[in-house]
Design a protein around this motif. Sequence first.
Motif, PDB file in Angstrom:
ATOM      1  N   SER A  46     184.687  51.331  55.825  1.00  0.00           N
ATOM      2  CA  SER A  46     184.965  49.895  55.932  1.00  0.00           C
ATOM      3  C   SER A  46     186.450  49.634  55.731  1.00  0.00           C
ATOM      4  N   ASP A  49     187.240  44.012  56.991  1.00  0.00           N
ATOM      5  CA  ASP A  49     187.695  42.907  57.831  1.00  0.00           C
ATOM      6  C   ASP A  49     186.760  41.705  57.734  1.00  0.00           C
ATOM      7  N   ASP A  50     185.560  41.937  57.242  1.00  0.00           N
ATOM      8  CA  ASP A  50     184.623  40.847  56.965  1.00  0.00           C
ATOM      9  C   ASP A  50     183.750  41.297  55.799  1.00  0.00           C
ATOM     10  N   ASP A  51     182.703  40.534  55.500  1.00  0.00           N
ATOM     11  CA  ASP A  51     181.883  40.826  54.322  1.00  0.00           C
ATOM     12  C   ASP A  51     180.664  41.693  54.622  1.00  0.00           C
ATOM     13  N   SER A  52     180.588  42.281  55.847  1.00  0.00           N
ATOM     14  CA  SER A  52     179.370  42.997  56.233  1.00  0.00           C
ATOM     15  C   SER A  52     179.116  44.213  55.355  1.00  0.00           C
ATOM     16  N   ASN A  55     177.858  43.225  51.909  1.00  0.00           N
ATOM     17  CA  ASN A  55     176.437  42.857  51.918  1.00  0.00           C
ATOM     18  C   ASN A  55     175.540  44.064  51.649  1.00  0.00           C
ATOM     19  N   TYR A  70     183.186  39.696  48.090  1.00  0.00           N
ATOM     20  CA  TYR A  70     184.186  39.870  49.137  1.00  0.00           C
ATOM     21  C   TYR A  70     185.356  38.929  48.864  1.00  0.00           C
ATOM     22  N   ALA A  72     188.611  37.600  50.735  1.00  0.00           N
ATOM     23  CA  ALA A  72     189.354  37.533  51.996  1.00  0.00           C
ATOM     24  C   ALA A  72     190.840  37.305  51.781  1.00  0.00           C
ATOM     25  N   ASP A  75     194.266  42.016  50.496  1.00  0.00           N
ATOM     26  CA  ASP A  75     194.126  43.125  51.427  1.00  0.00           C
ATOM     27  C   ASP A  75     195.238  44.134  51.174  1.00  0.00           C
ATOM     28  N   THR A  81     193.853  38.699  58.262  1.00  0.00           N
ATOM     29  CA  THR A  81     192.535  38.731  58.902  1.00  0.00           C
ATOM     30  C   THR A  81     191.617  39.759  58.258  1.00  0.00           C
ATOM     31  N   SER A  82     192.006  40.298  57.124  1.00  0.00           N
ATOM     32  CA  SER A  82     191.181  41.304  56.464  1.00  0.00           C
ATOM     33  C   SER A  82     191.148  41.020  54.972  1.00  0.00           C
TER      34      SER A  82
END
Length: 733
Positions: A46, A49-52, A55, A70, A72, A75, A81-82
């Motif tokens: 990972s 870049d998002d919270d996937s 999760n 997460y 945002a 970084d 964007t991350s």
Amino acid sequence: MKTKTIRQSLPSRSQLIVAKCVREFALGLLVLWGVGTAMAQDLIISRFDDDSWVNGMWKWWGGINYDFAYDATTDASNSPTSGSVKITVEFLGPQADPNNAGNQFAIGGSLAGGWAYNGSLSVSPADYSHIVMDVLWDHTNSTMPASMFFGTAGDKDGLGLGLCTPGWQQYWFADDVQPVLRATGSWERVMLPIDATWGDFVGIVWKKWFPMEPQYVGTAIFWIDNIVLKQREVVAPPPKLAIRPAQAKGLQLFASAKSDRWQRQMIRTRGTSFSWVGGTFPVTYRWSIASFPPAVSNWFNMFNTGIGSWTSWWGQGVPSWSTLDRWTNSASGSLEVTAQYKGQAGEQFMLFQTFGDRWPWDFSKVLNGNSYASLQFDILVDPSSAPGANNDYGTLEVGFIKEPSRETILVGNYTIPVTATSGWVHVNLAITPNAGYDAIGGLYLKQWCNGYLTNTLTFWIDNLVLYGANGQMHVFFVPEGVSYNNLPYGWGDSAVDWNCKSMLFLRIQPEFPHNPTNLADFYPGYICRIGYKTNQPSGQSMIFGPGLLCVLSNSTVLGEWSLTFSNATDFTLRAPGGATASGSLPADVAQNVFNDNLAVYFGHQPNSRANIFAGATNQTLTLNRIQIEGLGTAIDDSFEAPPLNSENWTIVAAIPQAVWIVPRTARWILEWTVPDSGFKLQTTTNVVDPESWMDLMDETAAAIIPTTFKMTYITNTLPSPTVGYFRLLKPGS
């Protein structure tokens, strides 16, 4: 250029394998050495870049306040964007909950992300050498000193990283490689070496334990970003050349896809006019089996005269032998386990048995756990044992002991129900393939009670069996079913039996049925089952449940099998030697499902990693004749010589190159390992004449087993009727 030649009269040396002498054919092998490297690609777990991926994290254990989220806004590369994952832990010292593992935390994360305990991405340490991540310590808001958090007073030292097995056990990185941050307020990149002897892993775990003492309090805050697995560079060994007699001849199906126990290697009728419904009865499908992969014998302990090597590793559990028997057999007994629980924190037990079984700690016998499909036993609980708050007797952890490390590796967990006090309960734990099971020296029973049970627990275990996972030969009868989309992936789907909605399924397997009148008696044989399914895509439960039509046992699998329909519904199954069994399809199923365009598939499935082809001729399924009679289109194919008759058949297989025909004229099989880039297979009748070597490689006659083997056959005329030498040559080496 270095060479090494070995003749029959000399003993084999180094890694070369020499064929044994035969009366009319002298053979020799020669390999010219060369090496190369093979590398996997780095695997990005990972970048956040998002919270996937977050999760897929979860709070695992710990009696303190801790959480993750997460972030945002933070970084490692300052990308807008991350982000990263922020972990916050509040150690409570003596105020921590002792019933929830005390002053510690553990956070897990699935490699695949998405959701907690998502084991869909499994990684082998053979492919990756290090795990890398960026870490930032919050030196502003953390009240616990970084020197304490990353020091040696806790467990684990440093960052406290581990990896998670497919059974969600843990491999812990040693303390001397755990990262210790400088904690200067900047991101720091850490890299931990992955032990190549570990099994496959599916997750990551962060853990830290401190004693429940006043000095071990405070908040620790840090961020994680950019988790990556680094490729492992592997030095590829030179190919090994071997020769063996060509015994079974005909159509050979190799289950050779690495680690894929469900792979199908098949051929199917090219035409689709092969439904028995509407045929000129009788309609017969006939096939002859010339070789079949060997059966895996069951391992079992019936406790007939004692408990063997069962002993206590630690804790409150005490094993002993009891005359109490599941089948009330006066000549047998069971394993009795008594755990003197008192409702106190930390109570547990660990018992184990070795497969050597002559005495405790006898690890002289090692098994391949991946050869087995399930671990089963019967359990009975003494009614005087009081259940816990959830009206059960806690959870038993059952697993294997690895050799030679003596590490434990989980097979499965079983919560003992309160109903086990009123009668024996059968337990069936599926064995999911795991590289950690490849060498096991015993099995264990473990229970972490931790005060859940408040008085003595007594239970009995009987009929402890590892059931072999055996390969199968199968015949699939698959209708086209256009109106109900029976073939979502078309006729060429190598998992058509799973994906289609409706089919007739015939399976032949070795089986070791259990004779309950003599609990140590497993009698080997072969069982053919025929069943059908309708309207069940992505499943097979109907086939061997309500759709089961016929079962036939036979002492041998080699020879001619046949399935004959006397009309649209009634059929007779015949085994080698003449044994028969009969069955009938429901009339509406025959007319509404199978009165259609229909193709027939003949094939092989290994069902365990241990049955995947590894260069042994007896690991293949060989068919030397298939006939279909009573239909407008008849087939009678003896597979005398390659290539496969394209008017009759098409290949449907996970590895199409691993379906080939060994002709009746074949005398020998040459096989060699890969990679073999740059090597040429050559032959001569005069090994002392360097100019006499000639290339020998008919690619149309070669079976290619990707990542494992290549092979070809030698007939009576190659290189001469009486003498031959073979070598692999890498020009310029």
